[in-house]
Design a protein around this motif. Structure first.
Motif, PDB file in Angstrom:
ATOM      1  N   ASN A 256       0.863  -1.180   0.000  1.00  0.00           N
ATOM      2  CA  ASN A 256       0.000   0.000   0.000  1.00  0.00           C
ATOM      3  C   ASN A 256       0.902   1.234   0.000  1.00  0.00           C
ATOM      4  O   ASN A 256       1.561   1.527   0.999  1.00  0.00           O
ATOM      5  N   PRO A 257       0.961   1.993  -1.100  1.00  0.00           N
ATOM      6  CA  PRO A 257       1.886   3.123  -1.176  1.00  0.00           C
ATOM      7  C   PRO A 257       1.576   4.222  -0.169  1.00  0.00           C
ATOM      8  O   PRO A 257       2.452   5.026   0.148  1.00  0.00           O
ATOM      9  N   HIS A 258       0.355   4.282   0.339  1.00  0.00           N
ATOM     10  CA  HIS A 258       0.003   5.284   1.344  1.00  0.00           C
ATOM     11  C   HIS A 258       0.519   4.895   2.730  1.00  0.00           C
ATOM     12  O   HIS A 258       0.531   5.707   3.651  1.00  0.00           O
ATOM     13  N   CYS A 259       0.938   3.643   2.866  1.00  0.00           N
ATOM     14  CA  CYS A 259       1.546   3.151   4.103  1.00  0.00           C
ATOM     15  C   CYS A 259       3.058   3.027   3.898  1.00  0.00           C
ATOM     16  O   CYS A 259       3.840   3.697   4.567  1.00  0.00           O
ATOM     17  N   ASN A 260       3.465   2.170   2.972  1.00  0.00           N
ATOM     18  CA  ASN A 260       4.866   1.975   2.589  1.00  0.00           C
ATOM     19  C   ASN A 260       5.765   1.586   3.762  1.00  0.00           C
ATOM     20  O   ASN A 260       6.969   1.827   3.742  1.00  0.00           O
ATOM     21  N   LEU A 261       5.187   1.006   4.813  1.00  0.00           N
ATOM     22  CA  LEU A 261       5.946   0.616   5.997  1.00  0.00           C
ATOM     23  C   LEU A 261       7.070  -0.336   5.597  1.00  0.00           C
ATOM     24  O   LEU A 261       6.871  -1.271   4.834  1.00  0.00           O
ATOM     25  N   HIS A 284      -6.595  -2.114   0.572  1.00  0.00           N
ATOM     26  CA  HIS A 284      -6.589  -0.719   0.124  1.00  0.00           C
ATOM     27  C   HIS A 284      -6.664  -0.653  -1.404  1.00  0.00           C
ATOM     28  O   HIS A 284      -5.966  -1.390  -2.101  1.00  0.00           O
ATOM     29  N   PRO A 285      -7.504   0.200  -1.957  1.00  0.00           N
ATOM     30  CA  PRO A 285      -7.688   0.260  -3.422  1.00  0.00           C
ATOM     31  C   PRO A 285      -6.426   0.656  -4.188  1.00  0.00           C
ATOM     32  O   PRO A 285      -6.325   0.367  -5.385  1.00  0.00           O
ATOM     33  N   ALA A 286      -5.469   1.305  -3.528  1.00  0.00           N
ATOM     34  CA  ALA A 286      -4.258   1.743  -4.226  1.00  0.00           C
ATOM     35  C   ALA A 286      -3.110   0.747  -4.105  1.00  0.00           C
ATOM     36  O   ALA A 286      -2.000   1.031  -4.553  1.00  0.00           O
ATOM     37  N   LYS A 287      -3.374  -0.428  -3.527  1.00  0.00           N
ATOM     38  CA  LYS A 287      -2.301  -1.395  -3.289  1.00  0.00           C
ATOM     39  C   LYS A 287      -1.581  -1.758  -4.593  1.00  0.00           C
ATOM     40  O   LYS A 287      -2.208  -2.014  -5.610  1.00  0.00           O
ATOM     41  N   ARG A 288      -0.255  -1.773  -4.522  1.00  0.00           N
ATOM     42  CA  ARG A 288       0.558  -2.095  -5.690  1.00  0.00           C
ATOM     43  C   ARG A 288       0.605  -3.609  -5.913  1.00  0.00           C
ATOM     44  O   ARG A 288       0.512  -4.379  -4.957  1.00  0.00           O
ATOM     45  N   PRO A 289       0.794  -4.038  -7.159  1.00  0.00           N
ATOM     46  CA  PRO A 289       0.951  -5.481  -7.425  1.00  0.00           C
ATOM     47  C   PRO A 289       2.191  -6.008  -6.705  1.00  0.00           C
ATOM     48  O   PRO A 289       3.226  -5.340  -6.652  1.00  0.00           O
ATOM     49  N   GLY A 294       8.613  -7.342  -2.604  1.00  0.00           N
ATOM     50  CA  GLY A 294       8.277  -6.262  -1.678  1.00  0.00           C
ATOM     51  C   GLY A 294       9.126  -5.025  -1.905  1.00  0.00           C
ATOM     52  O   GLY A 294       9.220  -4.157  -1.038  1.00  0.00           O
ATOM     53  N   ALA A 295       9.724  -4.920  -3.097  1.00  0.00           N
ATOM     54  CA  ALA A 295      10.549  -3.765  -3.445  1.00  0.00           C
ATOM     55  C   ALA A 295       9.863  -2.973  -4.547  1.00  0.00           C
ATOM     56  O   ALA A 295       9.386  -3.543  -5.532  1.00  0.00           O
ATOM     57  N   TYR A 296       9.811  -1.671  -4.378  1.00  0.00           N
ATOM     58  CA  TYR A 296       9.155  -0.805  -5.365  1.00  0.00           C
ATOM     59  C   TYR A 296      10.091   0.356  -5.680  1.00  0.00           C
ATOM     60  O   TYR A 296       9.921   1.471  -5.166  1.00  0.00           O
ATOM     61  N   PRO A 297      11.112   0.114  -6.490  1.00  0.00           N
ATOM     62  CA  PRO A 297      12.106   1.157  -6.769  1.00  0.00           C
ATOM     63  C   PRO A 297      11.494   2.363  -7.453  1.00  0.00           C
ATOM     64  O   PRO A 297      10.559   2.235  -8.253  1.00  0.00           O
ATOM     65  N   LYS A 298      12.034   3.533  -7.122  1.00  0.00           N
ATOM     66  CA  LYS A 298      11.556   4.758  -7.743  1.00  0.00           C
ATOM     67  C   LYS A 298      11.947   4.770  -9.217  1.00  0.00           C
ATOM     68  O   LYS A 298      12.995   4.273  -9.616  1.00  0.00           O
ATOM     69  N   VAL A 299      11.072   5.343 -10.012  1.00  0.00           N
ATOM     70  CA  VAL A 299      11.333   5.416 -11.440  1.00  0.00           C
ATOM     71  C   VAL A 299      12.380   6.492 -11.713  1.00  0.00           C
ATOM     72  O   VAL A 299      12.331   7.582 -11.166  1.00  0.00           O
ATOM     73  N   SER A 300      13.355   6.162 -12.552  1.00  0.00           N
ATOM     74  CA  SER A 300      14.394   7.122 -12.901  1.00  0.00           C
ATOM     75  C   SER A 300      13.810   8.262 -13.728  1.00  0.00           C
ATOM     76  O   SER A 300      12.892   8.065 -14.525  1.00  0.00           O
ATOM     77  N   ASN A 301      14.365   9.479 -13.557  1.00  0.00           N
ATOM     78  CA  ASN A 301      13.915  10.591 -14.392  1.00  0.00           C
ATOM     79  C   ASN A 301      14.730  10.663 -15.686  1.00  0.00           C
ATOM     80  O   ASN A 301      14.599  11.612 -16.461  1.00  0.00           O
ATOM     81  N   ASN A 302      15.605   9.608 -15.895  1.00  0.00           N
ATOM     82  CA  ASN A 302      16.372   9.492 -17.133  1.00  0.00           C
ATOM     83  C   ASN A 302      17.319  10.653 -17.357  1.00  0.00           C
ATOM     84  O   ASN A 302      17.645  10.992 -18.488  1.00  0.00           O
ATOM     85  N   TYR A 303      17.810  11.274 -16.284  1.00  0.00           N
ATOM     86  CA  TYR A 303      18.747  12.377 -16.470  1.00  0.00           C
ATOM     87  C   TYR A 303      20.080  11.852 -16.966  1.00  0.00           C
ATOM     88  O   TYR A 303      20.616  10.867 -16.471  1.00  0.00           O
ATOM     89  N   ASN A 304      20.611  12.512 -17.978  1.00  0.00           N
ATOM     90  CA  ASN A 304      21.917  12.185 -18.517  1.00  0.00           C
ATOM     91  C   ASN A 304      22.664  13.499 -18.722  1.00  0.00           C
ATOM     92  O   ASN A 304      22.129  14.412 -19.363  1.00  0.00           O
ATOM     93  N   PRO A 305      23.869  13.644 -18.186  1.00  0.00           N
ATOM     94  CA  PRO A 305      24.571  14.923 -18.311  1.00  0.00           C
ATOM     95  C   PRO A 305      24.876  15.307 -19.750  1.00  0.00           C
ATOM     96  O   PRO A 305      25.145  16.477 -20.034  1.00  0.00           O
ATOM     97  N   GLU A 306      24.853  14.327 -20.651  1.00  0.00           N
ATOM     98  CA  GLU A 306      25.105  14.635 -22.060  1.00  0.00           C
ATOM     99  C   GLU A 306      23.852  15.124 -22.773  1.00  0.00           C
ATOM    100  O   GLU A 306      23.931  15.810 -23.779  1.00  0.00           O
ATOM    101  N   GLN A 307      22.663  14.764 -22.239  1.00  0.00           N
ATOM    102  CA  GLN A 307      21.424  15.073 -22.944  1.00  0.00           C
ATOM    103  C   GLN A 307      20.434  15.896 -22.124  1.00  0.00           C
ATOM    104  O   GLN A 307      19.399  16.309 -22.626  1.00  0.00           O
ATOM    105  N   GLY A 308      20.732  16.119 -20.853  1.00  0.00           N
ATOM    106  CA  GLY A 308      19.801  16.839 -20.005  1.00  0.00           C
ATOM    107  C   GLY A 308      18.715  15.921 -19.488  1.00  0.00           C
ATOM    108  O   GLY A 308      18.827  14.697 -19.523  1.00  0.00           O
ATOM    109  N   LEU A 309      17.629  16.492 -19.023  1.00  0.00           N
ATOM    110  CA  LEU A 309      16.518  15.734 -18.456  1.00  0.00           C
ATOM    111  C   LEU A 309      15.615  15.234 -19.570  1.00  0.00           C
ATOM    112  O   LEU A 309      15.014  16.019 -20.297  1.00  0.00           O
ATOM    113  N   LEU A 310      15.553  13.922 -19.728  1.00  0.00           N
ATOM    114  CA  LEU A 310      14.700  13.349 -20.761  1.00  0.00           C
ATOM    115  C   LEU A 310      13.265  13.283 -20.265  1.00  0.00           C
ATOM    116  O   LEU A 310      13.005  13.093 -19.097  1.00  0.00           O
TER     117      LEU A 310
END
Length: 318
Positions: A256-261, A284-289, A294-310
């Motif tokens: 449950n991302p609203h708990c994330n204990l 909870h209706p928002a429960k993740r698959p 039990g690991a839910y890594p944050k999504v990368s914003n794909n930043y690359n110093p050669e290309q900037g923020l994708l």
């Protein structure tokens, strides 16, 4: 094993953190390293993984910079990358505690080698102080260590008043790799504690050089391994499943991302509750698959110093 995990930090002034971040990010990309690195005006902190040759080249490149000549790497073997992506970020502090005025490179606690720490920790006039968060010391800690009820290291300063009764003792602080102790011990000195020490290199170095003797349970680490063994002398297991209370060192985040204990949970309870920490979170209706980790890594914003923020659009929760 052809991969290595490098854990390191160095408190040293960095005049232009943004420029350094860009250059350092390029270095890591060129060496195919993955991990998390923080750059701040007060120094550098990171944990990265990569092939042995790439890690060797990285260590040589970092230590070639005079600012990091005294930096020590804790090096561990791994069967593969322990990270899924690379983040190099600029932040106000290399470990967030809200004490930017404290400069450990000017004044901090006395550094103890792993063997010195082992020889001193059981003396009568000594208090062993764990400066890590609840979920870390619940998984593993030194025998007879004093722990603090904190969810995050930034709560440490407000807990120091609870330590007043130990001002006449030798305070031996410890953490995972040593970085938190640098500020914790410096803050204790600022607050009038006189005999303050720290385990140099933290639990990881203690395991590598002193066999981890009297460290009970497993050590929490901030990479894909999550929990590692450090005690090869007298190992024990102290953590228990959050749900059924049987011995377990398997850490999960509540689905449950609203708990994330973040707690220990055995595989059977993980399956029964579908990755949730309770039946309420399971429903909870928002429960993740739940994929069994039990690991839910944050999504990368794909930043690359050669290309900037994708551009990237995160998937919506359903």
């Amino acid at each position: 094993m052809d991969y290595r995990v490098l854990l390191y930090y160095c408190y040293t002034p960095i005049e232009n953190p943004e420029q350094f971040r860009e250059e350092h990010h390029r270095l890591c990309l060129g060496l195919n390293l993955l991990g998390r690195i923080i750059v701040a005006p007060e120094g550098l902190n990171g944990t990265v993984s990569g092939r042995t040759a790439d890690c060797e080249a990285y260590m040589q490149a970092v230590k070639a910079d005079p600012r990091f000549a005294a930096l020590e790497f804790k090096v561990e073997e791994a069967p593969a990358h322990t990270f899924q992506k690379l983040h190099v970020r600029v932040k106000p502090e290399i470990v967030h505690v809200g004490l930017p005025h404290i400069k450990p490179y000017e004044r901090t606690g006395v550094h103890l080698s792993p063997t010195e720490f082992r020889d001193l920790k059981d003396q009568e006039d000594v208090v062993i102080l764990d400066v890590r968060s609840d979920y870390e010391h619940q998984l593993g800690r030194f025998k007879n260590a004093l722990t603090l009820d904190i969810e995050n290291f930034r709560e440490f300063p407000e807990k120091v008043q609870e330590l007043e009764q130990y001002k006449d003792k030798k305070i031996l602080t410890y953490c995972t790799g040593g970085i938190k102790c640098e500020k914790a011990s410096a803050f204790l000195l600022e607050q009038g504690f006189e005999n303050v020490y720290q385990l140099h290199g933290g639990i990881i170095k203690y395991g590598l050089e002193a066999g981890g003797e009297d460290f009970e349970g497993k050590c929490y680490v901030f990479d894909g391994r999550v929990a590692v063994d450090v005690n090869s002398v007298n190992p024990t297991l102290i953590s228990t499943c959050h749900h059924c209370h049987t011995p377990s060192a398997r850490m999960i985040n509540c689905a449950n991302p609203h708990c994330n204990l973040h707690v220990a949970m055995c595989e059977a309870c993980g399956e029964q509750l579908d990755g949730a920490c309770s039946t309420a979170c399971q429903e909870h209706p928002a429960k993740r698959p739940y994929d069994g980790t039990g690991a839910y890594p944050k999504v990368s914003n794909n930043y690359n110093p050669e290309q900037g923020l994708l551009s990237y659009r995160a998937p919506s929760l359903k």
